[in-house]
Each structure stands twice: as C-alpha cells, then as structure tokens.
Design a protein around this motif. Sequence first.
Motif, PDB file in Angstrom:
ATOM      1  N   GLU A 327    -115.523  15.554 -80.824  1.00 49.22           N
ATOM      2  CA  GLU A 327    -114.772  16.387 -79.880  1.00 49.22           C
ATOM      3  C   GLU A 327    -113.432  15.752 -79.530  1.00 49.22           C
ATOM      4  N   GLN A 328    -113.409  14.409 -79.479  1.00 50.69           N
ATOM      5  CA  GLN A 328    -112.161  13.708 -79.163  1.00 50.69           C
ATOM      6  C   GLN A 328    -111.064  14.068 -80.151  1.00 50.69           C
ATOM      7  N   SER A 331    -110.091  18.074 -80.020  1.00 47.20           N
ATOM      8  CA  SER A 331    -109.239  18.430 -78.882  1.00 47.20           C
ATOM      9  C   SER A 331    -107.765  18.150 -79.143  1.00 47.20           C
ATOM     10  N   LYS A 332    -107.482  17.288 -80.134  1.00 46.32           N
ATOM     11  CA  LYS A 332    -106.098  16.937 -80.449  1.00 46.32           C
ATOM     12  C   LYS A 332    -105.545  17.745 -81.625  1.00 46.32           C
ATOM     13  N   LYS A 343    -119.070  24.333 -82.651  1.00 42.20           N
ATOM     14  CA  LYS A 343    -119.924  23.324 -82.040  1.00 42.20           C
ATOM     15  C   LYS A 343    -121.242  23.206 -82.802  1.00 42.20           C
TER      16      LYS A 343
END
Length: 362
Positions: A327-328, A331-332, A343
């Motif tokens: 997810e890190q 998100s970018k 997901k």
Amino acid sequence: MLHPRYIRYIKQALLFAVIWLLFGFVYSMIEQGILGNLDYYPSTKNRYDFNSSLIYSSFGSFLIGFIHGWVEVSWLNKKFGKNPLWVKIVLKTLFYLLFIILFLSILSLAINSNRFDASLLSPEVIQSFWLFIGNFSFWSVVVFIGFGLTVAMLFAELASYLGDNIFLNFLFGKYHTPRKEIRIFMFLDMKSSTTIAEKIGHAKYFELLKDCYADMSNAILETSGEIYQYVGDEIVVSWPEKTGLYKNNCIECFSLITKTFEKRKNHYTQKYGDVPLFKAGFHVGLVTTGEIGVVKKEIIYTGDILNTTARIQGECNTYKTVVLISEQLVSKLDCNESFWFKKVAKLQLRGKMELIQLYTLD
C-alpha cells in the motif's frame, strides 16, 4: 526527454571520452617535456607549438573517445557479447587499430594544413604527412593510443560486470560514507523453477536463466531500473524513489517484461519446452546504502524494506497472482488507464504488529 537506453549509451560513451582525453593530455605534456624549447619535430622537421598541440590532442582525443564509446556500447558489444573477454579484447583491438591509424592520418593532415596555412591536398601538407606516417613517432603514437584504447575497454568491461551506476558510485565514492535514501524494490522470481530445472536438466536450466535475464535487460533499461542482485532464479531491481515513480517506471518494468516473454514464447517453447512465468513483489521504503567488504567490495542496501519485499513476493502463490504491491507504494503511484490496483489482503510481518495492505494489478 531522451530514451533511457540512449542516456545510458551517452554515459558509457562519456567514460570512454574522459579516458581518451586524459591520455591525450598526458601525451601532450610528455611531448612538451621531451621537445623542450624546440619549435619543430626533430624527426620530421614539422613545426611544433605546444598550445595548438595541446588543443588538438585534447579535443581530438575527447571527440574520438566519445565516438569510440558510442560504437562500443551501441554496436560492438552486441556483436561480441557472447565471446570470452580475451577474444573480445583481441578482435576489438584489431578493429580499432585500423580505426586509430585512419584517425591519426586525418588528424595529421588537419594539423599540418593549419600550420602550413594550406589546403589538405597541397604538396607540402601531403609530403609532411608521409614523413609522419613513415616515421617511428607515428607508430609510437599508435602504440600509446592503443594502450589507452585497451584501458578504456577494460574499464568498460569492468563497468558492465559491476553495473554502470555501481561502477560510477565506486569511482566517485558516492557511498563511501553510508547514506540513507528512499528506494523502490522489485523482487522478481520464476514460477515453478524447481520443476522446470528437474524437467530440462540443470545445464539447460542455466541457459534458460541467461536467456531470461538477457530478455529482461531492455525493460529494465527503458524504465531506468538498476539491477541490484541476481539470486539464482530471482532478480532484484531497484529505483531511487523519484525515478521509480516517474511514469510508474517500476510497474511499467514488470509490464514490459511480461510483454517481452509473451512475444518470445515461441523461442522458449521450441528451445526449452515451456515459457517461463515470473511473479513480482514491490515495496518502497528507507534503506541505508554504503560500501562494504575488504577482499571483495560491494555497494549494499540494508533495511526492513528488503525482507518485506521478499516476503511480499513470496505471497504471490498464496493469493494466486503474479504481482503484489504494498500500500505504501500504491499510494505514491499514478493510477491511470494503464494500471488499476485491486486490494488483496493484509500481510502480517513476523515480529511486528503492523499489517501491510497488499494490492495486485487488475
């Protein structure tokens, strides 16, 4: 912007150009030291001027070094890529020997034309040229430049073994003192590798790996990736955060690799009886980067991100997908019509309370 492949070619060609420039400068200084106050060459009686000699030698060496580098990285490397190192050096030396003689002949004509203030084909320029060609001084220059040529090729081969960026980082000491940076990692692993190795035999399996890594190269270069490690049938690719996020380079790399194997499926089916499939795990985070080792030096990355990325990649089989992304990183990334993220599940890391939300490409 230039294509990353050509940016790489320019960087490699500039390495050749700088090495040639250094040899050209050293030659001019040695020549000045030997001739001293003389304003002519004793062997040929041609006029000598240190300033013009330095300019011609330095500029000419840099230019021919860049041309040499460009020919080397964009053409000759492909021609001799599968030959042993000594064979490559011998064959390339013979090729460049003719090239050097032609270059020195043209340079000599240009210098004499300038000194005599006459055309290239004027009798005095031609006569001076033949005196130079037939003199030991000419062949001493050939030997000197030939030595520089060999050094440049050895440096280039060394850079190819280490990786271009790693070689330059070693050369300029970028990571001599450890530094922290944010990087993106992709752990790429072949599916069912053990089964394939048992089926085709370990010798042929090694050939399969060589073919796979060769076919991946363009995708990695086109997305400005850096190969960190080969670990058996696994390859670790890394990007500085800004580079990896630019146009979704990190995800685009996996997409291009997948398309490459799709295009090459006939080759793999005919040669190995199967088309290799790869699964990938992606993550972004803080690493400490630095030089390590005494007998053998390496630039390594340390940090939780490496273990986490390996664990993410290892979960691909669990969720029956070929790519998992943290997810890190999602998100970018730029979600557009090319990439949609879905997901999957949350990953519990050993010894940690936090959960990592995983995504796959939809």
